[in-house]
Structure formats: C-alpha cells, structure tokens
Write an enzyme that holds these catalytic residues in place. Structure first.
Site, PDB file in Angstrom:
ATOM      1  N   ALA A  48       0.885  -1.174   0.000  1.00  0.00           N
ATOM      2  CA  ALA A  48       0.000   0.000   0.000  1.00  0.00           C
ATOM      3  C   ALA A  48       0.914   1.212   0.000  1.00  0.00           C
ATOM      4  O   ALA A  48       1.872   1.279   0.784  1.00  0.00           O
ATOM      5  CB  ALA A  48      -0.912   0.000   1.218  1.00  0.00           C
ATOM      6  N   GLU A  49       0.623   2.162  -0.878  1.00  0.00           N
ATOM      7  CA  GLU A  49       1.588   3.241  -1.119  1.00  0.00           C
ATOM      8  C   GLU A  49       1.748   4.195   0.062  1.00  0.00           C
ATOM      9  O   GLU A  49       2.678   4.994   0.081  1.00  0.00           O
ATOM     10  CB  GLU A  49       1.239   4.008  -2.400  1.00  0.00           C
ATOM     11  CG  GLU A  49      -0.077   4.757  -2.379  1.00  0.00           C
ATOM     12  CD  GLU A  49      -1.219   3.945  -2.965  1.00  0.00           C
ATOM     13  OE1 GLU A  49      -1.181   2.700  -2.871  1.00  0.00           O
ATOM     14  OE2 GLU A  49      -2.156   4.557  -3.511  1.00  0.00           O
ATOM     15  N   ASN A  50       0.846   4.112   1.044  1.00  0.00           N
ATOM     16  CA  ASN A  50       1.057   4.943   2.232  1.00  0.00           C
ATOM     17  C   ASN A  50       2.065   4.331   3.201  1.00  0.00           C
ATOM     18  O   ASN A  50       2.273   4.859   4.289  1.00  0.00           O
ATOM     19  CB  ASN A  50      -0.266   5.262   2.935  1.00  0.00           C
ATOM     20  CG  ASN A  50      -1.047   4.036   3.329  1.00  0.00           C
ATOM     21  OD1 ASN A  50      -1.101   3.060   2.563  1.00  0.00           O
ATOM     22  ND2 ASN A  50      -1.664   4.042   4.477  1.00  0.00           N
ATOM     23  N   SER A  90       8.346   4.336   0.191  1.00  0.00           N
ATOM     24  CA  SER A  90       7.285   3.654  -0.539  1.00  0.00           C
ATOM     25  C   SER A  90       7.310   3.988  -2.026  1.00  0.00           C
ATOM     26  O   SER A  90       7.220   3.094  -2.877  1.00  0.00           O
ATOM     27  CB  SER A  90       5.927   4.055   0.054  1.00  0.00           C
ATOM     28  OG  SER A  90       4.899   3.374  -0.603  1.00  0.00           O
TER      29      SER A  90
END
Lengths: 218, 228, 228, 218
Positions: A48-50, A90
């Site tokens: 997840a990019e967060n 990320s």
C-alpha cells in the site's frame, strides 16, 4: 450481469495474471478484492503506497484504525514478515520498479496504452494520489473496469480526459474481454463467451486487433 | 532546555498565514491534539501542505477527522495535496473560489519535501511526463530529456512549520512511529523552519533503541504531549 | 522457495567482470564471509562500487579487512569510491595502471545509488560545483543553474550485484542493521539486479518488529548465513 | 611550540566557537579532539557522516569495532539519545543544513574562502570522502590547521590545488591567529600574542585585513 457479479468476474480474471511471489499494489475499490480470488499456491505481497508491505485484512484483535490503514483509509494490518515505512521509501519502491503488478481502475484507456483516471475537469477532482507514480513505476499495469460507462465506450482511439500517464497500460480486463496493449495497437486476446467479437468492437471506440489465438475468457 | 511545550504554546507560535506541513495520510498520522487546538484558535489563511484533506468522520466517531477540521473551519486558503476525494468540503470550497488547491503526484510530493529538507536542487521524476502536471509552473521547474528519457524536474518544498505525530518520542525529540503513521511526517520533519512533534507517548532518553530511531531528535524543535 | 543459500552458491552466481556494489564503510558493514569466499574464488575483473577500499588490518587482526582482500588479490579492475586513503594498495595499483579509480563525493555517491534504485533521473546537488568533479563525464550529466544557484546533475548508479551485511535477517529477507553498519548497504539493496545479504543472525519471520525493518525483504534475493 | 602543543592550542580555540546544543561534525585528526576542550555547560551532539549522531568515545564495555565506528574508522559508540542511520539520511542531514558547525583541516584556503583539502595531484589521492558535502552543507565551516606547511603559506590569494568547494570557509584557526572570511577578504580578528601582525602577514600569501578590534587569541 449485475454489477457485483461483473466486478467479481473481472477481478477473478485479473487474479490469473498474478504469479506466486508477486509484489502487487491494488487500487482503491474493485482491485482490493483480488487476494480472495487467488489460488492457494499463489502467494502475493500486497503493497500500500502509504507505507505498508504485506497488507492483510485486520481481525477484531488487530483492528487498529488510528495507526494502521491502507491507501483507501481502510483499517488493515500486515502479515508476519510485513513492514511499515515512510512515503519516500514507498514511492522509491514504486518508481524504482520493485512492484511487479499494479491493478487499478480507469475512466479512459486508449490505443497507445495511455490512461486517464484521476480527473474530470469541472466535475470531479479527486486528485491523482499515487496513481501517476504507480502506473509509471510498476512492471505491469493492469486496468480493470467495466467496458463502457452508461453505454459510452471507455476504450478510445485517444483519451479525451487529462492523462494519468503516457503509454503505461499493459492489459485491460473488462466484463467483455481481455485486451493486450501492443506496439501495433489493442489486441483482443480473450472474449467472454456471452459476447461476439463484433459486440466487443461495437462497445469499443478503438479498433481492436483480433488475436489469431483468441480464447474464451474464464 | 526542555523541548516539551503545551499544546497551547505550540499553537501560539503559529501565525495567521503560515505555511504548515502536516504529516498523515487520510488522517492517519495527523497530530490530532495540535490540529484540534489550532482549529479552535481562530487563526487562518494557512497554506496547508498535506497529502490530503483527510475526511469527515473519524474512526472514533469524530465529526471531522484531522486536518478536515481546519478545512471545515475555513482556516485554509491554499492546500497543496495529492488527493482530496475523500473530503467533499475541499471540492466545495474550491468551487466557491475560497480555497486554492494544487494537486501533485504523491511520489513527487514526498520526494519534493525530501529535497527541501536535504539540500537537493529538485527531483527528476518520470512521473507526470506528458500530463497536465507539466503545466504546474509553481512546482515544475522544467521538462528535461536525459539519455533519451523524459523527466520532470520538480522543485523542493519547504514550510514555516511541520506538525507531525510520533508514537514514542523521547525527551530529546527522537521519534519512533507506529504502523502506517510515519508516511510524510518523517520527511516533513527535515523540511520546515519549526518542527513540532505530537507525542502519543513521551519516553525517557534511551528507551528507543539507537537503531530504531526514525526521526533523530536534532530535527525536532518542540514536543507536545499528545497523550496528556 | 527459501532465499537461504550457502556462501559458495552466492559466489558461484557472480561472474568475472561483474559490477558489484558492496555495503560498508572502511570495512564496517562489509559482508565479510561473502568477500572472503569471493577473494578465494579466482574470479576478477570486477567493477567494485563501494565507499572505500577498506583497509589493511582489521579489528580482529585480519591482515586485509573486507573489500581490501579483493583489492590485495587484484580482483578489482575498476573502483568507484569516495575515499581510498586508508588502503595504500589502492594508490599503488593506480600508479601501476592496473586499477582504475573514480572518486565521487560521498553524499552524491549515496544519493546516486538511491536514484538508481528509486527510478529518479539523477541527483541535483550543490556538492562539487566549481571543482574538478564537474569534469567526471561518466557520472555528471550536466551543470545546471536553478533559480540562480548552481547544481551538478549526477547520474544514477546501479550494479549487477549488491552484497550487503545485516545483523538480523528474517527468512523473508527483512533486514535490521546494527550500529553504523547500514551506511550504503541500505540503498544498494534497492539498486542492483541481484541482492545478496549476509546475515549475522538468521531469525524467524516476525522477530523483527514491522516498524523496525530497515530493508524490506522484497529487495533481497538471497540470504547467506554469515554466522554459520 | 611543539606540534602536539600547537594542535591543542588550535583546537582549544576552535572549541570557543561552539555553542551549547550545537550539532557538529568533526573531521578526521585534530578536530576529533574538540569535545574534551568544551566547558561543562556546552553540550554538543557529534555527527559522524557514516551514520551516527551523539558519537562519544567507547569504553571497554561498549567497544564494538565490528559494528560501531566513526568516519575515521575509530571504534566509538553513541551517547544515550544518540542514533544510527544510513548514508543517504546522513548526507541529507548534512546537505540540508542541519549541521551547525563542521571543523576540518585544509591543504590550502584562499581569500574567497575557497578550500582545497582532498587531493595533491600526482602525489596523494585519498579522496574527498564526505568533505565536499560537509563544507557545502554545514551552516558554519571552520578550518583548523597549522599556519604554514614546511614554511610555505597555506593561506593563499587563490588556491592552487584542486578545490573541495567554492567560497565555503567561514573561519580559519591556526596557531598564529584567527581569520574570518568576509565579502571583502580575509580579516585578522585574533592574534596569538607570541606573534606580530607583520609576522602573520609574512606567513600568509593572501593580504590580511586587520580588524579594528583585533584581539589576543586565547
């Protein structure tokens, strides 16, 4: 087909693109359903990019909404061996080609594999979030979407909405078919047996190249 | 001299019109106590640099979650973000012409803050090439072709203040982040003139293993006790 | 499929003439067992990308410490580094014309590796402006003036292999570094086609807290047991 | 003055430039001696560019030469509240202006504050290591060195050796004097009472501006 059935049908097909060991990033909405369609011998690591790797749904015990959410702000947790990190790390991972597959929705896709999925000028401005980086950085970009929007084609000769990125889409999966983006244009490689190639072409503005090895979609 | 100050002292430092970076992603990792206090301060005209506008409705039943409070109170005149879809008030205030919103791709946004904090002249990214991002003259210095591939040169981002949230913060300001809360705060702590960390737990010096410190205390000017 | 391989299997993968990034600073953080084995392999013509040439004389009485073994054995034909003063054999082989040495400022070197691993087109740094660094055409793309200030645009660095050392490595390849050993290895793990980590301690999955993982296992292709 | 005495004299003077709370990076050699010359009420945090903050000498108990060394490869440890990090983080800190003072040696310094300290072509090629980043990034750059090298001036009109960086030095401290680098040139602000201003100028190629408030060096 009702919409819930369509979504499941599309994502079940997308799941077949995933290889054991893949690192995948799943767009908000339909793509997040993917893991439950994977066979048992195909393990993926969801990014997840967060700032999470190894995302899995949380249980009552691991529910921790203040500290652990995914990129859709859904409370999640990470599997054993997963980890948390900051946004620069990320997107370094994403832009640097360390994500095998990203699956996301689209407003429009065109013959060059151009993608529009973040803005409808004057109407809707959600923002691109991480989408522009994801489609530029991931090794394989799969668009999952309904084939048309209120009967209007979404697979166009040329995107009309502002682009998310140039020439980035590798595969388009809809309820009607699977289309590969090639140097020569859009190639119809699988078709839902409920439709004919003519019907698919009619629902598509771009000219489809029908594969010599056209297969039934399943 | 102790870095620990009250939440009121923290907010008192922030003037009208300040540029403020706030760590967090859809509210997760926002420094909630500082934002609460700031939302009651009557101050405004802020330039808010934050990944998003957070959202109405927090996980603990909050009516407005995190920075959504500042937006709801119309304290923000300019928002620099990557995604605002979860907070409908942002679009509404944009349409009314009372809120300026600039949207930047999330990976570029993160890296621009890192550049601002680490003395780099900009960020050369393939993200945004061939899109309307190229037209964002305030953020894009130029389009460059390097060895046959196109890149956007994005400008560094800095702010007057960075407001971030840490799970464990020792009295020297060393920070350890829990879960997915480090996101943008980690870099914002390097890129603002004044850095204030809200600590969920203030711990003694030495309680965070030296290898596990994620934001070294030298970046942190003030600590607010967020658990008190 | 397990990522754990023997040190002999690791070295067998590395062909003559390979470009190899090695983590470490003056030997601290070099993957000593892999380097030992590589130094006995008879292979050579390597391009070594490492902060330095380490040093003769290790803390445990080693005659040649870390990568100094490879240099002593004349297995390196090209060294890309930032400092070679502690290993006199580097200067000697340079003078003999058998070793090519390129020196890059240390901060640029670190950031160029990061750029190579994170898809950035280069690094815009003020470091080296007005010096002979500007003439290093293999590493400097251009000198650019941005808003009146000069910067060097340094090119990204990548390699065929990265050989790094981790103190605790779980079976998925997640790495935790002890003390000052993470230095360049952390970024090298993102910037090579094949990444091999030497683990001082192989631990079970889950033993490193998710927040304390410094190199996520997805970057690591193989693990060599360095404690065995 | 013997060389050991000279070193101590120079570094003791450099220590007076340090303010309580400063973050400092100390070059290899003479500068590393600085902490022992600081008064008790002046606490500094020593950064080492290989990834440490809060560097202190190690004791028999904390000696850990495999895992914990400073930028001179000397075994060290960190004080409580110190930390370890990677080289990108370290040079981000340095380049980003988060180091208050760096103190390092020089081969040559000139009227513009240009510095040469990393190479003698054809003779010595140690490499710049972190020096080029440090002198560009630190808020204040102090050069500590003997005033001359075998009787030859090291403070020149223009550096002859390849530069480390342009216009980067703020203060030069030698056994003879303290010189501030100003827009107008090199300003002699303190002088060791054992020397006259004429003697200092004779040992210096650059023209010195003698401060109206010239003080004895102590």
């Amino acid at each position: 087909m009702d919409r819930e059935y369509i979504k499941n049908f599309i994502i079940a097909r997308a799941a077949k693109e995933i290889r054991d060991g893949d690192i995948v990033n799943l767009g908000i909405g339909m793509p997040t359903m993917l893991p439950k369609f994977l066979p048992e011998n195909v393990k993926v690591t969801v990014q997840a990019e967060n700032g999470l790797l190894g995302v899995i749904p949380c249980t009552k015990e691991t529910y921790d909404p203040i500290y652990k959410v995914d990129a859709g702000a859904t409370p999640v947790t990470v599997a054993p061996g997963g980890c948390f990190f900051d946004s620069c790390t990320s997107f370094g991972m994403i832009r640097g080609g360390h994500i095998d597959v990203t699956i996301l929705g689209a407003l429009e896709v065109d013959e060059q594999g151009n993608l529009s999925n973040w803005i409808i000028p004057g109407k809707k401005l959600p923002g691109m979030g991480g989408a522009m980086d994801l489609v530029v950085g991931a090794k394989k970009v799969i668009v999952t979407m309904e084939h048309t929007q209120k009967g209007q084609p979404k697979i166009l000769k040329k995107c009309r909405l502002p682009l998310t990125a140039l020439n980035c889409v590798n595969l388009i999966i809809t309820e009607m078919c699977v289309i590969e983006v090639t140097d020569k244009g859009l190639k119809l490689i699988e078709i839902n047996p409920e439709f004919t190639a003519e019907q698919v072409q009619e629902a598509t503005e771009a000219t489809l190249i029908i594969s010599d090895e056209l297969k039934p979609m399943a | 001299m102790s870095k620990i100050i009250s939440v009121k002292e923290a907010v008192a430092m922030i003037p009208d019109g300040a540029s403020i970076m706030v760590g967090g992603f859809m509210g997760c990792g926002n420094p909630h106590r500082i934002i609460d206090e700031l939302s009651k301060s009557g101050k405004g005209n802020f330039k808010l640099i934050c990944n998003d506008g957070a959202q109405p409705g927090g996980p603990m039943g909050e009516e407005h979650y995190g920075v959504a409070k500042l937006i709801h109170n119309r304290q923000v005149k300019h928002l620099v973000a990557t995604h605002v879809g979860l907070n409908p008030e942002v679009g509404q205030q944009m349409n009314e012409g009372t809120l300026k919103v600039d949207l930047i791709p999330q990976g570029s946004f993160a890296e621009m803050i890192r550049a601002g904090g680490s003395g780099l002249g900009g960020v050369l990214t393939p993200t945004g090439v061939g899109t309307i991002i190229e037209e964002l003259k305030d953020y894009v210095h130029s389009v460059q072709e390097i060895d046959g591939k196109k890149f956007l040169l994005m400008k560094p981002l800095r702010a007057d203040f960075a407001l971030i949230s840490g799970y464990r913060v020792d009295k020297l300001g060393n920070v350890w982040y829990k879960g997915s809360t480090s996101n943008f705060g980690l870099m914002m702590a390097t890129a603002a003139n004044v850095v204030i960390v809200e600590a969920d737990n203030i711990v003694e010096v030495g309680e965070i293993e030296p290898e596990n410190v994620r934001t070294p205390g030298i970046f942190v000017d003030y600590i607010v006790d967020g658990g008190a």
